[in-house]
Write a protein that holds these residues in place. Structure first.
Motif, PDB file in Angstrom:
ATOM      1  N   GLU A  21     117.332  -1.125 -72.177  1.00  0.00           N
ATOM      2  CA  GLU A  21     116.478  -1.699 -71.135  1.00  0.00           C
ATOM      3  C   GLU A  21     117.283  -2.390 -70.017  1.00  0.00           C
ATOM      4  OE1 GLU A  21     113.462  -4.148 -73.063  1.00  0.00           O
ATOM      5  OE2 GLU A  21     112.184  -2.365 -73.092  1.00  0.00           O
ATOM      6  N   TYR A  22     118.478  -1.878 -69.765  1.00  0.00           N
ATOM      7  CA  TYR A  22     119.332  -2.458 -68.721  1.00  0.00           C
ATOM      8  C   TYR A  22     118.651  -2.392 -67.345  1.00  0.00           C
ATOM      9  CZ  TYR A  22     123.217  -2.989 -65.451  1.00  0.00           C
ATOM     10  OH  TYR A  22     124.019  -3.404 -64.415  1.00  0.00           O
ATOM     11  N   VAL A  23     118.137  -1.217 -66.986  1.00  0.00           N
ATOM     12  CA  VAL A  23     117.518  -1.043 -65.669  1.00  0.00           C
ATOM     13  C   VAL A  23     116.206  -1.821 -65.584  1.00  0.00           C
ATOM     14  CG1 VAL A  23     116.631   0.610 -63.990  1.00  0.00           C
ATOM     15  CG2 VAL A  23     118.586   1.234 -65.430  1.00  0.00           C
ATOM     16  N   HIS A  24     115.451  -1.796 -66.660  1.00  0.00           N
ATOM     17  CA  HIS A  24     114.171  -2.523 -66.697  1.00  0.00           C
ATOM     18  C   HIS A  24     114.400  -4.009 -66.421  1.00  0.00           C
ATOM     19  CE1 HIS A  24     110.142  -3.635 -67.931  1.00  0.00           C
ATOM     20  NE2 HIS A  24     110.652  -4.493 -68.803  1.00  0.00           N
ATOM     21  N   GLU A  25     115.396  -4.594 -67.069  1.00  0.00           N
ATOM     22  CA  GLU A  25     115.685  -6.014 -66.875  1.00  0.00           C
ATOM     23  C   GLU A  25     116.213  -6.289 -65.465  1.00  0.00           C
ATOM     24  OE1 GLU A  25     118.225  -7.234 -70.056  1.00  0.00           O
ATOM     25  OE2 GLU A  25     116.684  -6.876 -71.593  1.00  0.00           O
ATOM     26  N   LEU A  26     116.968  -5.342 -64.932  1.00  0.00           N
ATOM     27  CA  LEU A  26     117.475  -5.484 -63.571  1.00  0.00           C
ATOM     28  C   LEU A  26     116.320  -5.491 -62.564  1.00  0.00           C
ATOM     29  CD1 LEU A  26     120.351  -5.764 -62.444  1.00  0.00           C
ATOM     30  CD2 LEU A  26     120.388  -3.297 -62.091  1.00  0.00           C
ATOM     31  N   LYS A  27     115.344  -4.631 -62.792  1.00  0.00           N
ATOM     32  CA  LYS A  27     114.169  -4.584 -61.916  1.00  0.00           C
ATOM     33  C   LYS A  27     113.367  -5.889 -61.995  1.00  0.00           C
ATOM     34  CE  LYS A  27     113.111   0.402 -61.605  1.00  0.00           C
ATOM     35  NZ  LYS A  27     112.416   0.528 -60.340  1.00  0.00           N
ATOM     36  N   ILE A  28     113.230  -6.440 -63.194  1.00  0.00           N
ATOM     37  CA  ILE A  28     112.525  -7.721 -63.356  1.00  0.00           C
ATOM     38  C   ILE A  28     113.272  -8.816 -62.607  1.00  0.00           C
ATOM     39  CG2 ILE A  28     111.953  -9.546 -65.019  1.00  0.00           C
ATOM     40  CD1 ILE A  28     111.314  -7.333 -67.039  1.00  0.00           C
ATOM     41  N   GLU A  29     114.595  -8.823 -62.738  1.00  0.00           N
ATOM     42  CA  GLU A  29     115.414  -9.821 -62.043  1.00  0.00           C
ATOM     43  C   GLU A  29     115.241  -9.713 -60.529  1.00  0.00           C
ATOM     44  OE1 GLU A  29     120.137 -10.804 -61.439  1.00  0.00           O
ATOM     45  OE2 GLU A  29     119.494 -10.059 -63.388  1.00  0.00           O
ATOM     46  N   MET A  30     115.147  -8.482 -60.019  1.00  0.00           N
ATOM     47  CA  MET A  30     114.951  -8.285 -58.581  1.00  0.00           C
ATOM     48  C   MET A  30     113.582  -8.810 -58.146  1.00  0.00           C
ATOM     49  SD  MET A  30     116.529  -4.503 -57.908  1.00  0.00           S
ATOM     50  CE  MET A  30     116.286  -4.557 -56.130  1.00  0.00           C
ATOM     51  N   ARG A  31     112.561  -8.595 -58.962  1.00  0.00           N
ATOM     52  CA  ARG A  31     111.217  -9.058 -58.601  1.00  0.00           C
ATOM     53  C   ARG A  31     111.126 -10.574 -58.646  1.00  0.00           C
ATOM     54  NH1 ARG A  31     109.479  -4.484 -61.540  1.00  0.00           N
ATOM     55  NH2 ARG A  31     109.114  -5.711 -63.410  1.00  0.00           N
ATOM     56  N   GLU A  32     111.768 -11.168 -59.661  1.00  0.00           N
ATOM     57  CA  GLU A  32     111.686 -12.622 -59.813  1.00  0.00           C
ATOM     58  C   GLU A  32     112.686 -13.344 -58.921  1.00  0.00           C
ATOM     59  OE1 GLU A  32     112.119 -13.303 -63.985  1.00  0.00           O
ATOM     60  OE2 GLU A  32     110.081 -12.624 -64.444  1.00  0.00           O
ATOM     61  N   PHE A  33     113.751 -12.633 -58.532  1.00  0.00           N
ATOM     62  CA  PHE A  33     114.746 -13.145 -57.595  1.00  0.00           C
ATOM     63  C   PHE A  33     115.210 -14.556 -57.988  1.00  0.00           C
ATOM     64  CE2 PHE A  33     115.728 -12.469 -52.814  1.00  0.00           C
ATOM     65  CZ  PHE A  33     117.073 -12.656 -53.088  1.00  0.00           C
ATOM     66  N   PRO A  34     116.140 -14.683 -58.950  1.00  0.00           N
ATOM     67  CA  PRO A  34     116.582 -15.995 -59.445  1.00  0.00           C
ATOM     68  C   PRO A  34     116.970 -16.935 -58.310  1.00  0.00           C
ATOM     69  CG  PRO A  34     117.611 -14.227 -60.682  1.00  0.00           C
ATOM     70  CD  PRO A  34     116.864 -13.575 -59.556  1.00  0.00           C
ATOM     71  N   PHE A  35     116.697 -18.218 -58.505  1.00  0.00           N
ATOM     72  CA  PHE A  35     116.875 -19.209 -57.442  1.00  0.00           C
ATOM     73  C   PHE A  35     118.303 -19.224 -56.903  1.00  0.00           C
ATOM     74  CE2 PHE A  35     117.862 -23.634 -56.164  1.00  0.00           C
ATOM     75  CZ  PHE A  35     117.059 -23.678 -55.041  1.00  0.00           C
ATOM     76  N   TYR A  36     119.312 -19.190 -57.819  1.00  0.00           N
ATOM     77  CA  TYR A  36     120.686 -19.260 -57.327  1.00  0.00           C
ATOM     78  C   TYR A  36     121.035 -18.030 -56.502  1.00  0.00           C
ATOM     79  CZ  TYR A  36     125.610 -20.168 -56.907  1.00  0.00           C
ATOM     80  OH  TYR A  36     126.844 -20.408 -56.384  1.00  0.00           O
ATOM     81  N   GLY A  37     120.530 -16.886 -56.891  1.00  0.00           N
ATOM     82  CA  GLY A  37     120.757 -15.686 -56.097  1.00  0.00           C
ATOM     83  C   GLY A  37     120.194 -15.833 -54.699  1.00  0.00           C
ATOM     84  N   ARG A  38     119.040 -16.488 -54.591  1.00  0.00           N
ATOM     85  CA  ARG A  38     118.445 -16.733 -53.277  1.00  0.00           C
ATOM     86  C   ARG A  38     119.324 -17.651 -52.450  1.00  0.00           C
ATOM     87  NH1 ARG A  38     113.402 -17.507 -55.862  1.00  0.00           N
ATOM     88  NH2 ARG A  38     113.229 -19.666 -55.170  1.00  0.00           N
ATOM     89  N   LYS A  39     119.860 -18.683 -53.079  1.00  0.00           N
ATOM     90  CA  LYS A  39     120.658 -19.676 -52.333  1.00  0.00           C
ATOM     91  C   LYS A  39     121.860 -19.037 -51.649  1.00  0.00           C
ATOM     92  CE  LYS A  39     121.726 -23.763 -53.867  1.00  0.00           C
ATOM     93  NZ  LYS A  39     122.077 -24.917 -54.714  1.00  0.00           N
ATOM     94  N   ILE A  40     122.623 -18.257 -52.390  1.00  0.00           N
ATOM     95  CA  ILE A  40     123.831 -17.672 -51.806  1.00  0.00           C
ATOM     96  C   ILE A  40     123.471 -16.603 -50.780  1.00  0.00           C
ATOM     97  CG2 ILE A  40     124.207 -15.940 -53.637  1.00  0.00           C
ATOM     98  CD1 ILE A  40     127.252 -16.527 -53.258  1.00  0.00           C
ATOM     99  N   LYS A  41     122.423 -15.822 -51.040  1.00  0.00           N
ATOM    100  CA  LYS A  41     122.011 -14.797 -50.078  1.00  0.00           C
ATOM    101  C   LYS A  41     121.481 -15.438 -48.794  1.00  0.00           C
ATOM    102  CE  LYS A  41     119.913 -10.972 -51.311  1.00  0.00           C
ATOM    103  NZ  LYS A  41     120.886  -9.939 -50.928  1.00  0.00           N
ATOM    104  N   MET A  42     120.783 -16.563 -48.930  1.00  0.00           N
ATOM    105  CA  MET A  42     120.288 -17.260 -47.743  1.00  0.00           C
ATOM    106  C   MET A  42     121.440 -17.764 -46.879  1.00  0.00           C
ATOM    107  SD  MET A  42     116.937 -19.311 -49.193  1.00  0.00           S
ATOM    108  CE  MET A  42     116.691 -20.245 -47.668  1.00  0.00           C
ATOM    109  N   THR A  43     122.482 -18.289 -47.511  1.00  0.00           N
ATOM    110  CA  THR A  43     123.611 -18.787 -46.727  1.00  0.00           C
ATOM    111  C   THR A  43     124.400 -17.642 -46.099  1.00  0.00           C
ATOM    112  OG1 THR A  43     123.766 -20.806 -48.046  1.00  0.00           O
ATOM    113  CG2 THR A  43     125.719 -20.203 -46.786  1.00  0.00           C
TER     114      THR A  43
END
Length: 291
Positions: free
Chosen positions: A102-124
């Protein structure tokens, strides 16, 4: 189409190195989605000699397919930096043909939920690009180079749009303006007026600089939060230390302009330290205490 694709990926599914296989199919109203191919076959592997390997195919019915073999590290870099949005789109919208543990399935969930730290660095990352383009655009405008100013302003609006989308918890898609139209109509309106206004170019730019000033300034603390948070690690920093920080390196190309902007906004202050030369000082940077 399945008859064309199946032999291309079937053998790979038995290899432990293969993490997942997806297919993205042509959308009639948007052929650019699959680069004008009928199908895109995206194969994610743990490691490979080449980070990205591509092959093109055609069958006896003139159906075409493009195969991409991408390493896990390369894919994660693209997801973080947003530097290959087409692959991100294929991953997000693609249909899973094979999924190990379920590697891809979990990756898709992570993309939908967009973890907060991932947002922080992408925003900067987006905010740094926005400030660089906006600052350069204003400089070209001041010097009377209106076409160059227009080019930079268009790019700055694009980064502002992407920043808004990320801020709202979504991944920016290829059709970014369609997203922004629903998420933040005010930014879309600026873009529309820059393109369609009857005013001459100079006047359009003048109005846009005035209108976008607040939209940019109001996002400064959130947009620069990743950098401001990292700067709490030390009392003060040299520019070289910041440029070579393992996370800041993702937006180091725009860092100097961003730092000057943060000084102007009084979020960062300059600390002068005497050098061996008389009257010459090292320039260090630290957060304002209230930051």
């Amino acid at each position: 189409m399945e008859d064309l694709l199946r032999p291309l990926y079937q053998e790979r599914t038995s290899q432990q190195n293969t993490l997942g296989v997806l297919v993205a199919e042509r959308i009639e109203q948007n052929n650019a989605f699959t680069e004008n191919f009928d199908s895109i076959l995206l194969i994610i592997v743990h490691e490979a000699e080449e980070a990205v390997f591509t092959k093109h195919y055609v069958d006896c019915n003139e159906k075409t397919a493009s195969m991409y073999i991408v390493t896990e590290n390369q894919l994660k870099e693209w997801l973080l930096l947003g530097t290959n949005r087409k692959v991100i789109e294929w991953l997000y919208h693609g249909r899973i043909l094979f999924d190990r543990n379920e590697y891809v399935h979990e990756l898709k969930i992570e993309m939908r939920e967009f973890p907060f730290y991932g947002r922080k660095i992408k925003m900067t990352i987006e905010f740094a690009k926005l400030i660089k383009r906006y600052t350069d655009g204003k400089a070209f405008f001041k010097d009377g180079h209106y076409l160059d100013a227009y080019n930079h302003v268009m790019h700055s609006l694009h980064h502002l749009a992407r920043l808004s989308i990320i801020e709202n918890g979504y991944y920016p898609e290829l059709t970014v303006w369609n997203q922004v139209h629903h998420i933040e109509p005010e930014i879309y309106k600026l873009y529309e007026e820059l393109l369609t206004s009857d005013e001459d170019l100079k006047k359009r730019l003048e109005l846009l600089f005035l209108a976008s000033e607040f939209l940019i300034h109001s996002r400064t603390e959130k947009g620069a939060d990743h950098l401001l948070f990292l700067m709490k690690e030390k009392e003060w920093w040299s520019i070289n230390e910041l440029l070579n920080h393992r996370e800041v390196m993702h937006y180091s190309v725009d860092l100097v302009t961003l730092m000057e902007y943060l000084i102007e906004r009084q979020l960062v202050r300059v600390v002068s330290v005497q050098t061996k030369g008389q009257g010459v000082f090292h320039r260090y940077y630290q957060l304002h205490k209230e930051s």
